[in-house]
Design a protein around this motif. Structure first.
Motif, PDB file in Angstrom:
ATOM      1  N   ALA A  77      -6.836   7.377   1.397  1.00  0.00           N
ATOM      2  CA  ALA A  77      -6.078   6.058   1.213  1.00  0.00           C
ATOM      3  C   ALA A  77      -6.720   5.138   2.503  1.00  0.00           C
ATOM      4  O   ALA A  77      -7.368   5.707   3.421  1.00  0.00           O
TER       5      ALA A  77
ATOM      6  N   GLN B 100       0.540   2.004  -2.293  1.00  0.00           N
ATOM      7  CA  GLN B 100       0.238   0.697  -1.456  1.00  0.00           C
ATOM      8  C   GLN B 100       1.316  -0.135  -0.836  1.00  0.00           C
ATOM      9  O   GLN B 100       2.398  -0.298  -1.384  1.00  0.00           O
TER      10      GLN B 100
ATOM     11  N   ASP C 159      -2.357  10.188  -2.763  1.00  0.00           N
ATOM     12  CA  ASP C 159      -1.632  10.082  -3.924  1.00  0.00           C
ATOM     13  C   ASP C 159      -0.585  11.047  -4.303  1.00  0.00           C
ATOM     14  O   ASP C 159       0.412  10.723  -4.933  1.00  0.00           O
TER      15      ASP C 159
ATOM     16  N   PHE D 275     -13.878   4.506  -0.497  1.00  0.00           N
ATOM     17  CA  PHE D 275     -13.708   3.965  -1.725  1.00  0.00           C
ATOM     18  C   PHE D 275     -15.014   3.267  -2.450  1.00  0.00           C
ATOM     19  O   PHE D 275     -15.146   3.000  -3.471  1.00  0.00           O
TER      20      PHE D 275
ATOM     21  N   GLY E  80      -6.570   1.130   4.554  1.00  0.00           N
ATOM     22  CA  GLY E  80      -5.668   0.036   4.963  1.00  0.00           C
ATOM     23  C   GLY E  80      -6.244  -0.468   6.221  1.00  0.00           C
ATOM     24  O   GLY E  80      -7.392  -0.492   6.709  1.00  0.00           O
TER      25      GLY E  80
ATOM     26  N   ASP F 223     -17.169   3.165   3.818  1.00  0.00           N
ATOM     27  CA  ASP F 223     -15.591   3.412   3.046  1.00  0.00           C
ATOM     28  C   ASP F 223     -15.602   4.384   1.878  1.00  0.00           C
ATOM     29  O   ASP F 223     -16.471   4.384   1.011  1.00  0.00           O
TER      30      ASP F 223
ATOM     31  N   GLY G 227      -3.461  -0.256   1.803  1.00  0.00           N
ATOM     32  CA  GLY G 227      -3.906  -1.229   0.773  1.00  0.00           C
ATOM     33  C   GLY G 227      -4.518  -0.737  -0.511  1.00  0.00           C
ATOM     34  O   GLY G 227      -4.611  -1.099  -1.596  1.00  0.00           O
ATOM     35  N   GLU G 228      -5.208   0.622  -0.170  1.00  0.00           N
ATOM     36  CA  GLU G 228      -5.603   1.322  -1.476  1.00  0.00           C
ATOM     37  C   GLU G 228      -5.221   2.900  -1.334  1.00  0.00           C
ATOM     38  O   GLU G 228      -5.314   3.497  -0.057  1.00  0.00           O
ATOM     39  N   VAL G 229      -5.001   3.497  -2.821  1.00  0.00           N
ATOM     40  CA  VAL G 229      -4.614   4.796  -2.497  1.00  0.00           C
ATOM     41  C   VAL G 229      -5.457   5.418  -3.633  1.00  0.00           C
ATOM     42  O   VAL G 229      -5.620   4.849  -4.706  1.00  0.00           O
ATOM     43  N   TYR G 230      -6.586   6.156  -3.239  1.00  0.00           N
ATOM     44  CA  TYR G 230      -7.293   6.996  -4.273  1.00  0.00           C
ATOM     45  C   TYR G 230      -6.775   7.790  -5.408  1.00  0.00           C
ATOM     46  O   TYR G 230      -5.910   8.582  -5.131  1.00  0.00           O
TER      47      TYR G 230
END
Length: 487
Positions: free
Chosen positions: A291, A330, A324, A419, A293, A417, A315-318
């Motif tokens: 994750a 989010q 997750d 992601f 943010g 990052d 802001g993001e969850v893989y």
């Protein structure tokens, strides 16, 4: 940027030992506080120490135990030194010959410090102390010298592990303390070899913990101290009054490369512990939350209805990652990891990375004004998709480039990052078309002739045919470079 008081731990006896050492100091401190208290009389201000024992207060017993485990490190490397570029001119070569002005070898010596952390000769120091060294020698406090072997080196934490062989002798060493228990105001000692003058001990207090806006390493999270640290102290020990290692001195804040101004930084011992484990297991993988943010600022706190700016706004969850699976969403605000408050996003990354692999960790999360607890598994980042590292060949601009698929594991290794996706350049052959294109390691290929590139095989397909010209789109850092190359 240039290169605790003891706690109640009766189980291992350290509290009693340390208290016996600092009782005289506490007595003197009580006298000083009483003397400076409002309304103190003139006689109180001039009070002398009550006994000879208080007058002889000293750190000497602690230093005698800890100092033998701190070593001096001397490195040697051969560098190429080119003469004046004038000698590249054919006119000069005509008179002086082709060999004149050729690169010459020069021996470069440097020094630093290290800490023995295992009786078998395992030593911690900074990466920048031994970076590029051809020869490493370790000098103990009793002046014995040993050649050292580099066991593990990690630039992203600025830590390295060395090993010396002492013919079966158990060497003096320091036990690792828990850097999460260090508090601002705790007394500490810094031991190292500043300016090569020899082993030196300085004292001070912990000025701050969890410094993340330093920008020295990938895992920017430091203990700040005002104990005098100077060039040569790098890799030395930061110890508390129980004689345990709580940090490896790494850098100082200094103007114009001057000496110490009372702002020094040390890598916390809990990060040191993970590096030692990596050296012993051969695996640099660390737990990954999956994750990302941003730090909660004052404006964000106001918008989210938080009483103060603290934590990380997710802001993001893989998909399918640890966060997750634990139920993180989010828009959640993560405020604590295992009960330890997070000041910013960098702190979240550090707290996860220093947890033991294979266990679990607890997140304290604010979701729509309500606090909840989430438990997630401490697992390494996935190798999905596989890296598929490939050297590109053929008649195209990328020939000679070594490329690979980005995945969370690879991105973490590179300090990117988690992601990040796409095809990344990991190396470029000398004299190749890729080098003439000025391609660099770390570049990410976005498009070839308008075709989006997500995997190595897609890049190979895009480059398989002939073209009169190649339209290329490449990301380098925060910039996207567009160029056209004739076929």
């Amino acid at each position: 940027m240039a290169c605790k008081l003891c706690r109640d731990n009766a189980a291992n006896g350290t509290y009693i030992v340390a208290m016996n050492r600092i009782k005289p100091f506490l007595a003197a401190l009580i006298l000083l506080v009483a003397a400076l208290a409002p309304g103190a009389s003139s006689a109180q201000q001039r009070a002398v120490p009550p006994d000879a024992q208080t007058l002889r207060y000293s750190f000497a017993p602690l230093v005698k135990e800890a100092a033998p485990a701190v070593v001096n490190i001397f490195t040697r490397k051969v560098v190429q030194q080119r003469m004046s570029p004038l000698f590249n001119d054919p006119f000069f070569r005509r008179f002086f010959g082709d060999s004149f002005g050729a690169p010459r070898e020069r021996v470069q010596n440097s020094l630093g410090s290290g800490v023995i952390v295992r009786p078998d000769g395992l030593i911690l120091t900074n990466h920048h102390v031994i970076d590029g060294a051809d020869e490493i020698r370790v000098v103990l406090s009793d002046r014995r010298e040993f050649p050292a072997k580099l066991v593990y080196d990690e630039e992203r934490t600025d830590l390295a592990v060395l090993k010396v062989e002492a013919n079966g002798e158990a060497l003096p060493h320091l036990e690792l303390g828990d850097s999460d228990r260090v508090e601002v105001g705790d007394l500490v000692l810094a031991i190292g070899n500043p300016f090569g003058v020899g082993q030196t001990v300085t004292s001070g207090i912990v000025s701050a913990v969890a410094r993340t806006q330093v920008g020295i390493t990938d895992y920017s999270f430091f203990i700040q101290t005002d104990a005098a640290i100077n060039p040569g102290n790098s890799g030395g020990a930061l110890i508390t009054l129980d004689g345990r290692l709580v940090g490896v001195n790494t850098a100082i804040y200094s103007r114009n490369n001057a000496g110490s101004v009372g702002i020094g930084f040390a890598v916390p011992s809990n990060m040191v512990r993970t590096v030692i484990l990596a050296a012993e297991t051969g695996s640099a993988a660390r737990p990954w939350i999956g994750a990302g943010g941003q730090s909660v600022t004052a404006d964000l706190a106001s918008a989210l209805g938080l009483p103060r700016p603290v934590g990380v706004l997710i802001g993001e969850v893989y998909p399918g990652g640890p966060a997750d699976r634990a139920g993180l969403r989010q828009g959640d605000v993560v405020t604590h990891v295992n009960g330890i408050e997070l000041q910013d996003a960098q702190a979240l990354r550090y707290r996860i990375a220093t947890q033991p692999m294979g266990g679990t960790a607890e997140l304290t999360v604010l979701r729509k004004g309500r606090e909840t607890k989430l438990t997630f598994d401490l697992q390494p980042p996935p190798e999905t998709p596989p890296r598929d590292e490939t050297v590109l060949e053929g008649t195209h601009p990328f020939a000679g480039a070594r490329v690979a698929n980005l995945n969370p594991a690879y991105a973490e290794e590179l300090g990117l990052d988690g992601f990040a996706t796409g095809v990344i350049v990991s190396g470029v052959a000398r004299g190749s078309p890729a080098e003439r294109l000025s391609l660099r390691a770390g570049d990410i290929v976005l498009q070839v002739n308008g075709r989006k590139i997500g995997l190595v095989r897609e890049l190979q397909q895009a480059l398989s045919g002939r073209a009169q010209q190649w339209q290329l789109s490449i990301r380098r850092g925060d910039r996207v470079l567009e160029t056209t190359v004739q076929g």
